[in-house]
Design a protein around this motif. Structure first.
Motif, PDB file in Angstrom:
ATOM      1  N   LEU A  32     -14.808  10.942  -7.381  1.00 18.38           N
ATOM      2  CA  LEU A  32     -15.380  10.319  -6.191  1.00 18.38           C
ATOM      3  C   LEU A  32     -15.505  11.290  -5.016  1.00 18.38           C
ATOM      4  N   GLY A  33     -15.151  12.554  -5.242  1.00 15.86           N
ATOM      5  CA  GLY A  33     -15.237  13.545  -4.154  1.00 15.86           C
ATOM      6  C   GLY A  33     -14.304  13.216  -3.011  1.00 15.86           C
ATOM      7  N   MET A  34     -13.132  12.658  -3.343  1.00 14.33           N
ATOM      8  CA  MET A  34     -12.185  12.290  -2.278  1.00 14.33           C
ATOM      9  C   MET A  34     -11.161  13.399  -2.097  1.00 14.33           C
ATOM     10  N   GLU A  35     -10.655  13.510  -0.880  1.00 14.96           N
ATOM     11  CA  GLU A  35      -9.610  14.499  -0.637  1.00 14.96           C
ATOM     12  C   GLU A  35      -8.317  14.020  -1.290  1.00 14.96           C
ATOM     13  N   GLU A  36      -7.626  14.932  -1.990  1.00 17.90           N
ATOM     14  CA  GLU A  36      -6.351  14.578  -2.623  1.00 17.90           C
ATOM     15  C   GLU A  36      -5.393  14.078  -1.551  1.00 17.90           C
ATOM     16  N   GLY A  37      -4.730  12.963  -1.831  1.00 20.14           N
ATOM     17  CA  GLY A  37      -3.734  12.454  -0.893  1.00 20.14           C
ATOM     18  C   GLY A  37      -4.252  11.357   0.010  1.00 20.14           C
ATOM     19  N   THR A  38      -5.570  11.047  -0.073  1.00 22.70           N
ATOM     20  CA  THR A  38      -6.104   9.947   0.731  1.00 22.70           C
ATOM     21  C   THR A  38      -5.482   8.628   0.259  1.00 22.70           C
ATOM     22  N   GLN A  39      -4.927   7.863   1.197  1.00 19.10           N
ATOM     23  CA  GLN A  39      -4.315   6.594   0.800  1.00 19.10           C
ATOM     24  C   GLN A  39      -5.406   5.598   0.407  1.00 19.10           C
ATOM     25  N   LEU A  40      -5.203   4.904  -0.680  1.00 24.91           N
ATOM     26  CA  LEU A  40      -6.185   3.922  -1.145  1.00 24.91           C
ATOM     27  C   LEU A  40      -5.955   2.605  -0.408  1.00 24.91           C
ATOM     28  N   PRO A  41      -7.015   1.772  -0.267  1.00 27.85           N
ATOM     29  CA  PRO A  41      -6.850   0.526   0.487  1.00 27.85           C
ATOM     30  C   PRO A  41      -5.811  -0.403  -0.134  1.00 27.85           C
ATOM     31  N   ARG A  42      -5.645  -0.307  -1.432  1.00 20.78           N
ATOM     32  CA  ARG A  42      -4.589  -1.052  -2.141  1.00 20.78           C
ATOM     33  C   ARG A  42      -4.367  -0.356  -3.471  1.00 20.78           C
ATOM     34  N   PRO A  43      -3.251  -0.650  -4.147  1.00 22.78           N
ATOM     35  CA  PRO A  43      -3.061  -0.003  -5.451  1.00 22.78           C
ATOM     36  C   PRO A  43      -4.209  -0.361  -6.386  1.00 22.78           C
ATOM     37  N   ILE A  44      -4.701   0.631  -7.115  1.00 23.91           N
ATOM     38  CA  ILE A  44      -5.818   0.416  -8.038  1.00 23.91           C
ATOM     39  C   ILE A  44      -5.324   0.659  -9.457  1.00 23.91           C
ATOM     40  N   VAL A  45      -5.618  -0.304 -10.340  1.00 25.70           N
ATOM     41  CA  VAL A  45      -5.232  -0.169 -11.749  1.00 25.70           C
ATOM     42  C   VAL A  45      -6.491   0.167 -12.538  1.00 25.70           C
ATOM     43  N   ALA A  84      -7.636  -5.475 -26.387  1.00 26.11           N
ATOM     44  CA  ALA A  84      -6.745  -6.432 -25.730  1.00 26.11           C
ATOM     45  C   ALA A  84      -7.605  -7.606 -25.274  1.00 26.11           C
ATOM     46  N   SER A  85      -6.975  -8.779 -25.176  1.00 30.67           N
ATOM     47  CA  SER A  85      -7.723  -9.956 -24.697  1.00 30.67           C
ATOM     48  C   SER A  85      -7.728  -9.955 -23.166  1.00 30.67           C
ATOM     49  N   GLN A  86      -8.559 -10.807 -22.593  1.00 36.24           N
ATOM     50  CA  GLN A  86      -8.581 -10.906 -21.124  1.00 36.24           C
ATOM     51  C   GLN A  86      -7.214 -11.347 -20.603  1.00 36.24           C
ATOM     52  N   GLN A  87      -6.566 -12.272 -21.337  1.00 39.38           N
ATOM     53  CA  GLN A  87      -5.221 -12.722 -20.933  1.00 39.38           C
ATOM     54  C   GLN A  87      -4.234 -11.549 -20.973  1.00 39.38           C
ATOM     55  N   ASP A  88      -4.302 -10.755 -22.054  1.00 37.34           N
ATOM     56  CA  ASP A  88      -3.433  -9.557 -22.140  1.00 37.34           C
ATOM     57  C   ASP A  88      -3.674  -8.658 -20.923  1.00 37.34           C
ATOM     58  N   LEU A  89      -4.958  -8.441 -20.610  1.00 40.38           N
ATOM     59  CA  LEU A  89      -5.278  -7.531 -19.506  1.00 40.38           C
ATOM     60  C   LEU A  89      -4.728  -8.037 -18.186  1.00 40.38           C
ATOM     61  N   ASP A  90      -4.847  -9.359 -17.964  1.00 39.50           N
ATOM     62  CA  ASP A  90      -4.296  -9.924 -16.720  1.00 39.50           C
ATOM     63  C   ASP A  90      -2.783  -9.691 -16.679  1.00 39.50           C
ATOM     64  N   ALA A 141      -0.561  -7.267 -14.080  1.00 41.02           N
ATOM     65  CA  ALA A 141       0.608  -7.796 -13.357  1.00 41.02           C
ATOM     66  C   ALA A 141       1.841  -6.921 -13.611  1.00 41.02           C
ATOM     67  N   ILE A 142       2.036  -6.521 -14.868  1.00 35.05           N
ATOM     68  CA  ILE A 142       3.177  -5.653 -15.203  1.00 35.05           C
ATOM     69  C   ILE A 142       3.030  -4.310 -14.481  1.00 35.05           C
ATOM     70  N   ALA A 143       1.815  -3.734 -14.554  1.00 38.22           N
ATOM     71  CA  ALA A 143       1.578  -2.411 -13.954  1.00 38.22           C
ATOM     72  C   ALA A 143       1.867  -2.433 -12.452  1.00 38.22           C
ATOM     73  N   LEU A 144       1.478  -3.534 -11.784  1.00 33.63           N
ATOM     74  CA  LEU A 144       1.719  -3.606 -10.334  1.00 33.63           C
ATOM     75  C   LEU A 144       3.201  -3.791 -10.026  1.00 33.63           C
ATOM     76  N   ARG A 145       3.911  -4.495 -10.889  1.00 27.66           N
ATOM     77  CA  ARG A 145       5.375  -4.611 -10.687  1.00 27.66           C
ATOM     78  C   ARG A 145       6.037  -3.255 -10.902  1.00 27.66           C
ATOM     79  N   VAL A 146       5.596  -2.523 -11.926  1.00 23.72           N
ATOM     80  CA  VAL A 146       6.152  -1.184 -12.166  1.00 23.72           C
ATOM     81  C   VAL A 146       5.858  -0.306 -10.941  1.00 23.72           C
TER      82      VAL A 146
END
Ligand code: UDP
Length: 253
Positions: free
Chosen positions: A105-118, A143-149, A153-158
């Protein structure tokens, strides 16, 4: 040591058949690879540190109710884990732009993202682990859509857990990768955090100085990788006992 059946040898770990059905022994090697294994080295001590650090993160996650494959550490380089069916995805969580995202995306390393992105990459070395949209994952049946959801959720808790733990010791969690496995109990399936969580699969920057304390030290030739991982382990209080005890006074009875 008795010979054991090797199940799989990867870039940084070897998996052996465990003592009970449904268990596996994960052996942490000192090998480091980067750029899809085009750059390789043996980094003395890395496996011991990653074994300890992964144990620390996995037990911490279990303590806050995030299921993992981890059972117990066996010795300096090995841990006993539950056998899982690995979902062929690299689940990446980003808090700050770095690496492939900054480049794409041509972003500078270290730019804070608006929210965590998975985001998800398809685990396939021959293809260089390409980024894939959720629609591909569901359409191709990885994976199913349910698995992905559930995985998001797990990834954001981690992410919340790791960010908090790291923040407490003056380290910024820029991004990280986890892998998710399925455990089957008859017809019932559970998703758990699998593989490893270590500075091999995270970007960790000192909050004060910006110093890199992760595998980018190896990727970018920034110095001694073992020193960087030792610093992370030291701050978290998880240095192997032979190192922590080295300078401790001995009690005389
Ligand atoms: N990562 C990883 N294994 C991979 C690819 C990425 O552990 O095969 C980790 C990497 O260390 C970083 C995060 O995932 O913490 C995001 O990596 P990125 O997509 O920026 O790729 P890179 O720049 O490492 O190629």
């Amino acid at each position: 040591m008795a010979r054991r059946k090797k199940i799989y040898e990867g870039k940084a770990k070897i998996l052996y058949e465990g003592p009970e059905p449904g268990t596996i022994v994960q052996y942490f090697k000192d090998d480091a690879t980067a750029f899809n294994a085009q750059k390789k080295a043996v980094i003395e001590g890395k496996g011991v540190l990653n074994n300890r650090l992964s144990e620390f993160f996995m037990t911490g996650l279990a303590a806050i109710g995030v299921p993992t494959h981890f059972i117990k550490r066996l010795n300096m380089r090995e841990q006993l884990v539950r056998q899982v069916e690995i979902i062929p995805l690299e689940v990446i969580v980003r808090n700050f732009a770095a690496g492939s995202m900054a480049k794409r995306l041509g972003m500078e390393e270290g730019t804070q993202l608006p929210r965590p992105i998975v985001e998800f990459s398809y685990k396939n070395d021959a293809l260089g682990d390409p980024l894939v949209p959720e629609e591909y994952i569901v359409a191709f049946g990885w994976a199913s859509q349910q698995d992905l959801d559930d995985i998001v959720a797990i990834a954001l808790r981690v992410n919340d857990f790791l960010s908090g733990v790291m923040h407490g010791v003056g380290i910024r969690l820029v991004d990280f990768k986890i892998e998710i496995g399925r455990i089957w109990d008859n017809d019932y399936m559970r998703l758990v955090v699998a593989d490893e969580i270590s500075p091999d699969s995270c970007r960790l920057w000192d909050i004060e100085t910006g110093q890199k304390l992760d595998k980018d030290v190896f990727r970018q030739d920034l110095g001694n990788l073992t020193d960087a991982y030792t610093e992370v382990a030291r701050r978290l209080g998880v240095l192997p006992s032979n190192v922590t005890h080295a300078h401790k006074p001995k009690l005389i009875n």
